[in-house]
Scaffold this motif. Structure first.
Motif, PDB file in Angstrom:
ATOM      1  N   ALA A 165      12.123 -10.882  -1.361  1.00 43.44           N
ATOM      2  CA  ALA A 165      12.511 -10.168  -2.586  1.00 43.44           C
ATOM      3  C   ALA A 165      11.494 -10.402  -3.706  1.00 43.44           C
ATOM      4  N   CYS A 166      10.935 -11.600  -3.766  1.00 44.85           N
ATOM      5  CA  CYS A 166       9.925 -11.916  -4.795  1.00 44.85           C
ATOM      6  C   CYS A 166       8.593 -11.234  -4.487  1.00 44.85           C
ATOM      7  N   VAL A 167       8.162 -11.365  -3.231  1.00 42.00           N
ATOM      8  CA  VAL A 167       6.820 -10.916  -2.883  1.00 42.00           C
ATOM      9  C   VAL A 167       6.644  -9.415  -3.127  1.00 42.00           C
ATOM     10  N   ARG A 168       7.684  -8.630  -2.847  1.00 44.90           N
ATOM     11  CA  ARG A 168       7.520  -7.181  -3.027  1.00 44.90           C
ATOM     12  C   ARG A 168       7.350  -6.800  -4.491  1.00 44.90           C
ATOM     13  N   LEU A 169       7.656  -7.748  -5.399  1.00 48.78           N
ATOM     14  CA  LEU A 169       7.461  -7.472  -6.832  1.00 48.78           C
ATOM     15  C   LEU A 169       6.081  -7.915  -7.333  1.00 48.78           C
ATOM     16  N   LEU A 170       5.347  -8.660  -6.522  1.00 46.12           N
ATOM     17  CA  LEU A 170       4.050  -9.159  -6.994  1.00 46.12           C
ATOM     18  C   LEU A 170       3.067  -8.003  -7.163  1.00 46.12           C
ATOM     19  N   PRO A 171       2.215  -8.077  -8.180  1.00 49.21           N
ATOM     20  CA  PRO A 171       1.252  -7.001  -8.416  1.00 49.21           C
ATOM     21  C   PRO A 171       0.391  -6.763  -7.178  1.00 49.21           C
ATOM     22  N   GLY A 172       0.268  -5.500  -6.793  1.00 47.64           N
ATOM     23  CA  GLY A 172      -0.594  -5.139  -5.680  1.00 47.64           C
ATOM     24  C   GLY A 172       0.083  -5.148  -4.321  1.00 47.64           C
ATOM     25  N   VAL A 173       1.336  -5.604  -4.248  1.00 46.46           N
ATOM     26  CA  VAL A 173       1.988  -5.698  -2.938  1.00 46.46           C
ATOM     27  C   VAL A 173       2.608  -4.366  -2.503  1.00 46.46           C
ATOM     28  N   MET A 174       3.308  -3.702  -3.420  1.00 47.10           N
ATOM     29  CA  MET A 174       3.905  -2.417  -3.070  1.00 47.10           C
ATOM     30  C   MET A 174       2.933  -1.297  -3.397  1.00 47.10           C
ATOM     31  N   GLY A 175       2.994  -0.238  -2.602  1.00 39.58           N
ATOM     32  CA  GLY A 175       2.096   0.893  -2.796  1.00 39.58           C
ATOM     33  C   GLY A 175       2.085   1.395  -4.223  1.00 39.58           C
ATOM     34  N   LYS A 176       3.258   1.850  -4.661  1.00 36.56           N
ATOM     35  CA  LYS A 176       3.362   2.397  -6.016  1.00 36.56           C
ATOM     36  C   LYS A 176       4.188   1.443  -6.863  1.00 36.56           C
TER      37      LYS A 176
END
Ligand code: SAH
Length: 258
Positions: A165-176
């Motif tokens: 849940a944390c990692v998907r919020l880190l800058p650059g991790v999710m596409g958009k």
């Protein structure tokens, strides 16, 4: 240049997991978005074996509960030594949160996830057996976090849920970056229903308004759907929202404040 590299290395989101089963990591965190980000160094994960801090001949980490009862309890001295060793090995040990995965803990929320993602990355202790000795929770200031009202056999899967849940919020991790901002819980609402091709599936068309190209109408429809869903499925979230409006809700225009 070398100094710069060092700064950016210490600044990446770095989580340390204390577990009796370090081989479970990264596991599911090693694939897809989180896995690609891990491989490219956007975040880092260290899984440390609690058993390495055992001191006796048998490397035992647990013992029978004081006062009797079923199962085994993780020893305070062994776990404290494991935490101290992890702290000794980490540059950010002073300001990182120390979590203990625990069914009696405070339920994890998206807003706590956002805080954790904005920090240096937590130390996460995974319990096993009947749990861990109360004294180490107090002595090392562990924050007990639950992922729901059910009991798992160990904290590892719960820790993975927190980390994912944390990692998907880190800058650059999710596409958009925008795809995180509108989803469930971001404004105390569940997400509106999603549709994609084909335009008709087993006789069910996509709601016409979504094909209209009218962005204001689409936004209003989605908002209304999100509110209706939240009211019906999560009256608790809806009630909390009525009491404490989300950050994005407009204040009344004629406020006399200030
Ligand atoms: N006897 C304990 C349960 C222990 S379960 C009790 O009744 O509270 C063993 C370990 O699994 C726990 O120490 C914890 O680390 C983990 N765990 C189990 N359920 C969990 C949950 N819902 N959330 C977070 N961690 C959990």
């Amino acid at each position: 240049m070398a100094a710069e590299t060092k700064v950016s290395e210490t600044k990446i989101w770095r989580t340390t997991v204390l577990t009796l089963f370090p081989e479970m990591f990264p596991g599911p965190l090693g694939v897809s978005l989180a896995g690609r980000a891990l491989a490219s160094g956007l975040w880092a994960l260290e899984a440390r074996d609690i058993r390495n801090s055992a001191t006796d001949r048998h490397r035992s980490v647990d013992d029978t509960p004081a006062g009797g009862g079923p199962g085994m309890v993780l020893r305070a001295d062994v776990l404290a030594a494991a935490i101290d060793a992890a702290d000794g090995a980490s540059a950010s040990s002073k300001d990182r949160p120390r979590l203990l995965m625990s069914p009696r803990g405070r339920p994890l929320t998206q807003s706590r996830v956002e805080q954790l993602a904005a920090g240096p990355g937590p130390l996460i202790v995974c319990g096993r057996f009947e749990g861990i000795d109360q004294r180490v929770i107090e002595a090392r200031g562990l924050e007990e976090v639950s992922i729901g009202d059910y009991v798992l056999s160990g904290g590892e899967i719960a820790a993975m849920a927190v980390i994912d849940a944390c990692v998907r919020l880190l800058p650059g991790v999710m596409g958009k970056p925008a795809s995180g901002a509108e989803e469930s819980f971001s404004e105390g609402l569940l997400e509106y229903p999603q549709f994609t091709r084909p335009q008709e599936f087993e006789g069910r068309p996509i709601p016409e308004i979504l094909l209209s190209g009218d962005h204001a109408k689409i936004a209003a429809w989605r908002r209304a759907e999100a509110e209706a869903l939240t009211r019906a499925w999560r009256p608790d979230l809806w009630a909390a929202r009525q009491v404490r409006p989300g950050p994005r809700q407009n204040r009344p225009k004629n406020t006399t404040e200030g």
